[in-house]
Design a protein around this motif. Structure first.
Motif, PDB file in Angstrom:
ATOM      1  N   THR A  33       0.802  -1.225   0.000  1.00 25.84           N
ATOM      2  CA  THR A  33       0.000   0.000   0.000  1.00 25.84           C
ATOM      3  C   THR A  33       0.835   1.275   0.000  1.00 25.84           C
ATOM      4  N   ALA A  34       2.143   1.170   0.220  1.00 27.85           N
ATOM      5  CA  ALA A  34       2.981   2.369   0.274  1.00 27.85           C
ATOM      6  C   ALA A  34       3.077   3.036  -1.090  1.00 27.85           C
ATOM      7  N   ARG A  35       2.997   4.344  -1.082  1.00 26.05           N
ATOM      8  CA  ARG A  35       3.213   5.110  -2.316  1.00 26.05           C
ATOM      9  C   ARG A  35       4.699   5.246  -2.600  1.00 26.05           C
ATOM     10  N   TYR A  36       5.504   5.325  -1.540  1.00 22.38           N
ATOM     11  CA  TYR A  36       6.955   5.444  -1.680  1.00 22.38           C
ATOM     12  C   TYR A  36       7.634   4.336  -0.874  1.00 22.38           C
ATOM     13  N   ILE A  37       8.635   3.717  -1.488  1.00 21.68           N
ATOM     14  CA  ILE A  37       9.518   2.768  -0.814  1.00 21.68           C
ATOM     15  C   ILE A  37      10.884   3.434  -0.702  1.00 21.68           C
ATOM     16  N   VAL A  38      11.384   3.577   0.518  1.00 19.01           N
ATOM     17  CA  VAL A  38      12.625   4.309   0.770  1.00 19.01           C
ATOM     18  C   VAL A  38      13.598   3.378   1.475  1.00 19.01           C
ATOM     19  N   GLY A  39      14.859   3.340   1.003  1.00 19.77           N
ATOM     20  CA  GLY A  39      15.813   2.489   1.695  1.00 19.77           C
ATOM     21  C   GLY A  39      17.139   2.355   0.974  1.00 19.77           C
ATOM     22  N   TYR A  40      18.028   1.627   1.600  1.00 19.75           N
ATOM     23  CA  TYR A  40      19.321   1.256   1.010  1.00 19.75           C
ATOM     24  C   TYR A  40      19.034   0.430  -0.237  1.00 19.75           C
ATOM     25  N   ALA A  41      19.750   0.733  -1.326  1.00 18.53           N
ATOM     26  CA  ALA A  41      19.416   0.187  -2.641  1.00 18.53           C
ATOM     27  C   ALA A  41      19.233  -1.333  -2.670  1.00 18.53           C
ATOM     28  N   PRO A  42      20.138  -2.141  -2.094  1.00 20.04           N
ATOM     29  CA  PRO A  42      19.926  -3.594  -2.158  1.00 20.04           C
ATOM     30  C   PRO A  42      18.651  -4.058  -1.454  1.00 20.04           C
ATOM     31  N   TYR A  43      18.224  -3.340  -0.409  1.00 23.86           N
ATOM     32  CA  TYR A  43      16.991  -3.712   0.283  1.00 23.86           C
ATOM     33  C   TYR A  43      15.768  -3.288  -0.516  1.00 23.86           C
ATOM     34  N   VAL A  44      15.819  -2.107  -1.112  1.00 29.54           N
ATOM     35  CA  VAL A  44      14.715  -1.660  -1.962  1.00 29.54           C
ATOM     36  C   VAL A  44      14.503  -2.639  -3.110  1.00 29.54           C
ATOM     37  N   ALA A  45      15.606  -3.176  -3.654  1.00 30.15           N
ATOM     38  CA  ALA A  45      15.509  -4.118  -4.775  1.00 30.15           C
ATOM     39  C   ALA A  45      14.807  -5.414  -4.390  1.00 30.15           C
ATOM     40  N   ARG A  46      14.769  -5.734  -3.093  1.00 35.63           N
ATOM     41  CA  ARG A  46      14.116  -6.956  -2.642  1.00 35.63           C
ATOM     42  C   ARG A  46      12.609  -6.812  -2.515  1.00 35.63           C
ATOM     43  N   VAL A  47      12.084  -5.597  -2.593  1.00 37.24           N
ATOM     44  CA  VAL A  47      10.650  -5.376  -2.419  1.00 37.24           C
ATOM     45  C   VAL A  47       9.935  -5.658  -3.730  1.00 37.24           C
ATOM     46  N   PRO A  48       8.907  -6.522  -3.729  1.00 31.66           N
ATOM     47  CA  PRO A  48       8.151  -6.781  -4.960  1.00 31.66           C
ATOM     48  C   PRO A  48       7.591  -5.489  -5.534  1.00 31.66           C
ATOM     49  N   SER A  76       3.773  15.124   3.957  1.00 35.57           N
ATOM     50  CA  SER A  76       3.020  15.643   2.815  1.00 35.57           C
ATOM     51  C   SER A  76       1.750  14.854   2.563  1.00 35.57           C
ATOM     52  N   GLY A  77       1.522  13.811   3.364  1.00 28.30           N
ATOM     53  CA  GLY A  77       0.268  13.077   3.277  1.00 28.30           C
ATOM     54  C   GLY A  77       0.344  11.739   2.584  1.00 28.30           C
ATOM     55  N   TYR A  78       1.550  11.238   2.296  1.00 31.87           N
ATOM     56  CA  TYR A  78       1.694   9.981   1.585  1.00 31.87           C
ATOM     57  C   TYR A  78       1.922   8.806   2.531  1.00 31.87           C
ATOM     58  N   GLU A  79       1.589   7.625   2.036  1.00 33.06           N
ATOM     59  CA  GLU A  79       1.980   6.400   2.723  1.00 33.06           C
ATOM     60  C   GLU A  79       3.403   6.051   2.278  1.00 33.06           C
ATOM     61  N   VAL A  80       4.287   5.886   3.255  1.00 33.67           N
ATOM     62  CA  VAL A  80       5.707   5.671   2.978  1.00 33.67           C
ATOM     63  C   VAL A  80       6.177   4.454   3.756  1.00 33.67           C
ATOM     64  N   ALA A  81       7.000   3.636   3.118  1.00 35.46           N
ATOM     65  CA  ALA A  81       7.627   2.504   3.792  1.00 35.46           C
ATOM     66  C   ALA A  81       9.135   2.657   3.716  1.00 35.46           C
ATOM     67  N   VAL A  82       9.780   2.732   4.880  1.00 35.31           N
ATOM     68  CA  VAL A  82      11.232   2.693   4.974  1.00 35.31           C
ATOM     69  C   VAL A  82      11.630   1.253   5.249  1.00 35.31           C
ATOM     70  N   VAL A  83      12.505   0.690   4.430  1.00 35.01           N
ATOM     71  CA  VAL A  83      12.811  -0.734   4.545  1.00 35.01           C
ATOM     72  C   VAL A  83      14.217  -0.964   5.078  1.00 35.01           C
ATOM     73  N   SER A  84      14.339  -2.041   5.844  1.00 28.81           N
ATOM     74  CA  SER A  84      15.626  -2.507   6.358  1.00 28.81           C
ATOM     75  C   SER A  84      15.686  -4.014   6.181  1.00 28.81           C
ATOM     76  N   GLY A  85      16.889  -4.553   5.990  1.00 28.81           N
ATOM     77  CA  GLY A  85      17.038  -5.993   6.053  1.00 28.81           C
ATOM     78  C   GLY A  85      16.870  -6.453   7.491  1.00 28.81           C
ATOM     79  N   GLY A  86      16.487  -7.701   7.680  1.00 27.71           N
ATOM     80  CA  GLY A  86      16.329  -8.228   9.032  1.00 27.71           C
ATOM     81  C   GLY A  86      15.245  -7.500   9.785  1.00 27.71           C
ATOM     82  N   ASP A  87      15.553  -7.078  11.015  1.00 23.64           N
ATOM     83  CA  ASP A  87      14.614  -6.335  11.842  1.00 23.64           C
ATOM     84  C   ASP A  87      15.022  -4.866  11.840  1.00 23.64           C
ATOM     85  N   PRO A  88      14.078  -3.936  11.619  1.00 24.39           N
ATOM     86  CA  PRO A  88      14.460  -2.523  11.490  1.00 24.39           C
ATOM     87  C   PRO A  88      14.937  -1.892  12.789  1.00 24.39           C
ATOM     88  N   GLY A  89      14.685  -2.553  13.915  1.00 23.62           N
ATOM     89  CA  GLY A  89      15.093  -1.998  15.188  1.00 23.62           C
ATOM     90  C   GLY A  89      16.446  -2.465  15.668  1.00 23.62           C
TER      91      GLY A  89
END
Length: 255
Positions: A33-48, A76-89
């Motif tokens: 559902t995210a409008r934007y996927i934000v992250g380190y390039a290799p992790y972003v590449a793993r997102v369908p 700005s009102g968008y749904e955004v997903a910040v991605v991390s490998g493993g656990d983000p915390g």
């Protein structure tokens, strides 16, 4: 995948160790559902890929800038997903996002923010091996990019003396090839040479590999940033198996 409300929504998503099977259902939903996927390039590449979605990939050492960009989009009102490998915390983007909020635009504190956990590298490696984290353990990053090596060395020494199982993240990189050798030199002064050591490489991916050895015999030169290093406590044990990798577990009884 349009603007959902005035304040937007930011999901900090753990992608797990690699294979999509390890994604939680709530992480999958947030990524869809995210409008934007934000992250380190290799992790972003793993997102369908999802139609209409924008991907904002960046380099490894720009975590705060990446977090700020995601927060501005959410504001700005968008749904955004910040991605991390493993656990983000765990040594990942959740801390960077909250640091950016702590030091940034006060309006960011009113955003709808959720942290969606993932299977960490240590959990994935432990599950493959048996139960090496079955008793008290600690997790230490060997990266000295954000803290001095003296602090890391002190923590290693104290953890060894406390008889923790130790899991090492960020053990070696092209910019930091020596620190894993420094860590092993320190541990060899503090611990028996027969302590179990595991190098878990690329866990959850096609190139997955496990090297089970001892502190005295271990070769730190095989370690890279895709390796999770486990140092056994005194209660760590091997269960040999014919034709198969031995199980590794740590006794629940204190030695």
């Amino acid at each position: 995948m349009t603007q959902t409300n005035r304040r937007g929504r930011l999901s900090i998503v753990g992608l797990g160790p690699g294979d999509a099977r390890f994604l939680t259902s709530e992480a999958q939903a947030a990524l869809r559902t995210a409008r934007y996927i934000v992250g380190y390039a290799p992790y972003v590449a793993r997102v369908p890929e999802t139609p209409g979605q924008t991907r904002l990939a960046s380099d490894n050492r720009v975590e705060i800038a990446r977090a700020q960009e995601a927060l501005r989009l959410a504001a700005s009102g968008y749904e955004v997903a910040v991605v991390s490998g493993g656990d983000p915390g765990i040594f990942a983007m959740a801390a960077a996002v909250f640091e950016a909020i702590d030091n940034g635009d006060p309006a960011w504190r009113g955003l709808d923010i959720e942290v969606l956990p993932g299977i960490s590298a240590m959990q994935a490696a432990a599950a493959r091996l048996g139960a090496p984290l079955g008793h008290d353990f600690c997790v230490i990053s060997l990266s000295d990019n954000l803290k001095p090596w003296e602090t890391i060395a002190n923590r290693l020494e104290l953890a060894a003396r406390a008889d923790f199982v130790m899991a090492f993240y960020n053990p070696a990189s092209r910019a930091r090839p020596q620190r894993i050798h420094d860590a092993f030199a320190l541990l060899r002064r503090e611990l028996p040479q027969d302590r179990i050591v595991v190098f878990a490489k690329s866990v959850g991916r096609a190139e997955e590999q496990f090297i089970i050895t001892t502190l005295g015999e271990a070769d730190p030169s095989v370690v890279d940033m895709s390796t999770l290093v486990l140092i056994g406590a005194s209660g760590a044990k091997l269960v040999p198996r014919d034709g198969a990798r031995p199980f590794v577990y740590t006794s629940r009884k204190a030695p």
